[in-house]
Design an enzyme around this catalytic site. Sequence first.
Site, mmCIF file in Angstrom:
data_model
loop_
_atom_site.group_PDB
_atom_site.id
_atom_site.type_symbol
_atom_site.label_atom_id
_atom_site.label_comp_id
_atom_site.label_asym_id
_atom_site.label_seq_id
_atom_site.Cartn_x
_atom_site.Cartn_y
_atom_site.Cartn_z
ATOM 1 N N ASN A 9 -12.442 -9.180 -3.295
ATOM 2 C CA ASN A 9 -11.538 -8.972 -4.433
ATOM 3 C C ASN A 9 -11.346 -7.468 -4.589
ATOM 4 O O ASN A 9 -12.246 -6.768 -5.044
ATOM 5 C CB ASN A 9 -12.167 -9.596 -5.692
ATOM 6 C CG ASN A 9 -11.359 -9.284 -6.946
ATOM 7 O OD1 ASN A 9 -10.239 -8.776 -6.858
ATOM 8 N ND2 ASN A 9 -11.932 -9.591 -8.104
ATOM 9 N N LYS A 11 -9.491 -5.893 -6.559
ATOM 10 C CA LYS A 11 -9.186 -5.494 -7.948
ATOM 11 C C LYS A 11 -8.015 -4.501 -7.955
ATOM 12 O O LYS A 11 -7.094 -4.658 -7.162
ATOM 13 C CB LYS A 11 -10.453 -4.947 -8.609
ATOM 14 C CG LYS A 11 -11.613 -5.940 -8.497
ATOM 15 C CD LYS A 11 -12.802 -5.614 -9.355
ATOM 16 C CE LYS A 11 -13.876 -6.696 -9.171
ATOM 17 N NZ LYS A 11 -15.045 -6.496 -10.003
ATOM 18 N N HIS A 96 -11.116 -14.766 -13.578
ATOM 19 C CA HIS A 96 -12.078 -13.687 -13.319
ATOM 20 C C HIS A 96 -12.538 -13.101 -14.656
ATOM 21 O O HIS A 96 -11.749 -13.003 -15.596
ATOM 22 C CB HIS A 96 -11.437 -12.603 -12.454
ATOM 23 C CG HIS A 96 -12.449 -11.620 -11.963
ATOM 24 N ND1 HIS A 96 -12.900 -10.580 -12.749
ATOM 25 C CD2 HIS A 96 -13.138 -11.553 -10.806
ATOM 26 C CE1 HIS A 96 -13.815 -9.909 -12.078
ATOM 27 N NE2 HIS A 96 -13.979 -10.472 -10.894
ATOM 28 N N GLU A 98 -12.985 -10.208 -15.656
ATOM 29 C CA GLU A 98 -12.183 -9.078 -16.161
ATOM 30 C C GLU A 98 -10.909 -9.580 -16.830
ATOM 31 O O GLU A 98 -10.451 -9.012 -17.822
ATOM 32 C CB GLU A 98 -11.897 -8.101 -15.011
ATOM 33 C CG GLU A 98 -13.152 -7.306 -14.661
ATOM 34 C CD GLU A 98 -13.295 -6.926 -13.196
ATOM 35 O OE1 GLU A 98 -12.287 -6.905 -12.475
ATOM 36 O OE2 GLU A 98 -14.455 -6.653 -12.780
ATOM 37 N N GLU A 168 -19.974 -15.847 -11.123
ATOM 38 C CA GLU A 168 -20.117 -14.399 -11.235
ATOM 39 C C GLU A 168 -20.717 -14.061 -12.593
ATOM 40 O O GLU A 168 -19.981 -13.936 -13.582
ATOM 41 C CB GLU A 168 -18.752 -13.719 -11.107
ATOM 42 C CG GLU A 168 -18.049 -13.972 -9.798
ATOM 43 C CD GLU A 168 -17.042 -12.871 -9.469
ATOM 44 O OE1 GLU A 168 -17.206 -12.245 -8.430
ATOM 45 O OE2 GLU A 168 -16.128 -12.631 -10.278
ATOM 46 N N GLY A 174 -20.260 -5.162 -10.711
ATOM 47 C CA GLY A 174 -20.048 -3.714 -10.681
ATOM 48 C C GLY A 174 -21.207 -2.919 -11.264
ATOM 49 O O GLY A 174 -21.081 -1.727 -11.520
ATOM 50 N N SER A 214 -22.159 -7.661 -7.353
ATOM 51 C CA SER A 214 -22.930 -6.669 -6.588
ATOM 52 C C SER A 214 -23.463 -7.214 -5.262
ATOM 53 O O SER A 214 -24.565 -6.861 -4.844
ATOM 54 C CB SER A 214 -24.069 -6.101 -7.444
ATOM 55 O OG SER A 214 -23.544 -5.462 -8.594
HETATM 56 P P1 13P Z 1 -18.791 -6.266 -7.532
HETATM 57 O O1 13P Z 1 -19.090 -6.851 -6.155
HETATM 58 O O2 13P Z 1 -18.181 -4.909 -7.475
HETATM 59 O O3 13P Z 1 -19.979 -6.374 -8.433
HETATM 60 O O4 13P Z 1 -17.646 -7.202 -8.169
HETATM 61 C C1 13P Z 1 -17.804 -8.577 -8.161
HETATM 62 C C2 13P Z 1 -16.538 -9.202 -8.573
HETATM 63 O O5 13P Z 1 -16.120 -9.115 -9.722
HETATM 64 C C3 13P Z 1 -15.761 -9.930 -7.550
HETATM 65 O O6 13P Z 1 -14.751 -10.668 -8.131
#
Ligand code: 13P
Length: 252
Positions: A9, A11, A96, A98, A168, A174, A214
């Site tokens: 992803n 982002k 997601h 976010e 997740e 992150g 992560s």
């Molecule tokens: P990270 O791997 O940067 O923690 O992000 C995970 C994520 O949100 C994938 O959709």
Amino acid sequence: MRRKFIVGNWKMHKGPADADALADALKRALAGRDASVDVGVAPPYISLPAVVSRLKHTGILVAAQNLHTEQQGAFTGEVSGEMLRQAGVAYCLVGHSERRQLFGDTDAIVEKKVHACFRSGLLPILCVGELLAEREAGQEREVVTRQLAAALGKLQADQVPSVTLAYEPVWAIGTGKTASPLQAQEMHATIRGWLEERFPAFVARTTRIQYGGSVKGSNAAELMRMPDIDGALVGGASLNAEDFLAILDGCR
Ligand code: 13P
């Protein structure tokens, strides 16, 4: 019997030129490798055409990160599933964290988006996961099963295995703080148990559940060894080819 599925992803990273370069690097690196793992990338909307075109006939799957609930209309700035399908996109992330936290995607909107995927011929990657405060209050199972019930409750049993689930935990996204393989396995088993209770047995047996938060080359192998973890949704470590490939190596 469930093939592992690793999706990057991206982002809000990688405009068309950078996305094309990364897609090209992945294409070269994966050409000729045994295809025992399904691999996908989710670039931002603006970069989808470049990536779809670069990855044509490579077997690397392309996902969008979001879609609107409706197919068309007066929704300035939005993109529909039908448009994504026309652009050659196969998958779409839905729910997601976010989107849920920053852009107001409620459980009800997430459900509509799952249905919008099916209407458009896109395969949803449905993200679920609890906040740190929810885990600290011991509510993680309740939160995740509520999210599942809202998003999948009205699907026909034979539609469910077309949905890739992605667990997740928000506190692991992150932050560099990965859920331990056992913590992740525990929730994945809960999710599979939830599927078992509501749908005929083939659904729980065949639906893939990715872990996200992560994931990197150094922890992928131990996560992927867990019986109910069927792949990963990768953020930061999917932004350069070397790091992403290290995760794929961890799936062997
Ligand atoms: P990270 O791997 O940067 O923690 O992000 C995970 C994520 O949100 C994938 O959709």
